[in-house]
Design a protein around this motif. Structure first.
Motif, PDB file in Angstrom:
ATOM      1  N   UNK A  83       0.796  -1.250  -0.057  1.00 19.03           N
ATOM      2  CA  UNK A  83      -0.002  -0.144   0.011  1.00 19.03           C
ATOM      3  C   UNK A  83       0.702   1.321   0.024  1.00 19.03           C
ATOM      4  N   UNK A  84       0.797   2.089  -1.097  1.00 19.22           N
ATOM      5  CA  UNK A  84       1.462   3.230  -1.097  1.00 19.22           C
ATOM      6  C   UNK A  84       0.732   4.355  -0.829  1.00 19.22           C
ATOM      7  N   UNK A  85       0.890   5.291   0.075  1.00 20.71           N
ATOM      8  CA  UNK A  85       0.208   6.284   0.333  1.00 20.71           C
ATOM      9  C   UNK A  85       1.051   7.688   0.155  1.00 20.71           C
ATOM     10  N   UNK A  86       0.651   8.421  -0.571  1.00 23.55           N
ATOM     11  CA  UNK A  86       1.434   9.866  -0.760  1.00 23.55           C
ATOM     12  C   UNK A  86       0.526  11.013  -0.240  1.00 23.55           C
ATOM     13  N   UNK A  87       1.194  12.035  -0.123  1.00 23.73           N
ATOM     14  CA  UNK A  87       0.557  13.265   0.540  1.00 23.73           C
ATOM     15  C   UNK A  87      -0.052  12.877   1.685  1.00 23.73           C
ATOM     16  N   UNK A  88       0.862  12.329   2.601  1.00 22.92           N
ATOM     17  CA  UNK A  88       0.311  12.107   4.017  1.00 22.92           C
ATOM     18  C   UNK A  88      -0.077  13.203   4.794  1.00 22.92           C
ATOM     19  N   UNK A  89      -1.113  12.926   5.384  1.00 23.35           N
ATOM     20  CA  UNK A  89      -1.888  13.888   6.290  1.00 23.35           C
ATOM     21  C   UNK A  89      -1.922  13.260   7.850  1.00 23.35           C
TER      22      UNK A  89
END
Length: 125
Positions: A83-89
């Protein structure tokens, strides 16, 4: 015996990216739903992303909270789920669990028989 072992969690700055991996054993990927749930502090477990592949059929799901920022994928040869998550918050801060269940992907956590131990993701602003 089915085993799911997550890796790749850690602390990340907001706006950064993270790639979670899940090493699976004890079953074949075809016809099995695999995915990721997460549990943020004081919140219910949330289905983040799932993937089902059988023959030429591939069905993916992303929660609205990560859609457009996340990509779920499988490596059948390596028997891993990613699972790749970008623009993490900061709202992505949670324990992320790898899950699996025979058949089509279902909605709730109770539909998933197999769970990993979880990996912590902390996003700081």
């Amino acid at each position: 015996q089915v085993q799911l072992v997550e890796s790749g969690g850690g602390s990340v700055q907001a706006g950064g990216s993270l790639r979670l991996s899940c090493a699976a054993s004890g079953f074949t990927f075809s016809g099995v739903c695999m995915g990721w749930f997460r549990r943020a502090p004081e919140k219910e477990r949330e289905r983040v992303a799932t993937i089902y592949i059988a023959g030429d059929t591939t069905v993916t799901y992303y929660s609205s909270s990560v859609e457009g920022r996340a990509t779920i994928s499988q490596d059948v040869a390596e028997k891993t789920l990613s699972l790749q998550i970008n623009s993490l918050k900061s709202e992505d801060t949670a324990i992320y669990y790898c899950v699996a269940a025979p058949g089509w992907c279902k909605t709730t956590q109770y539909d998933y028989k197999y769970w990993g131990q979880g990996t912590q993701v902390t996003v700081s602003s």
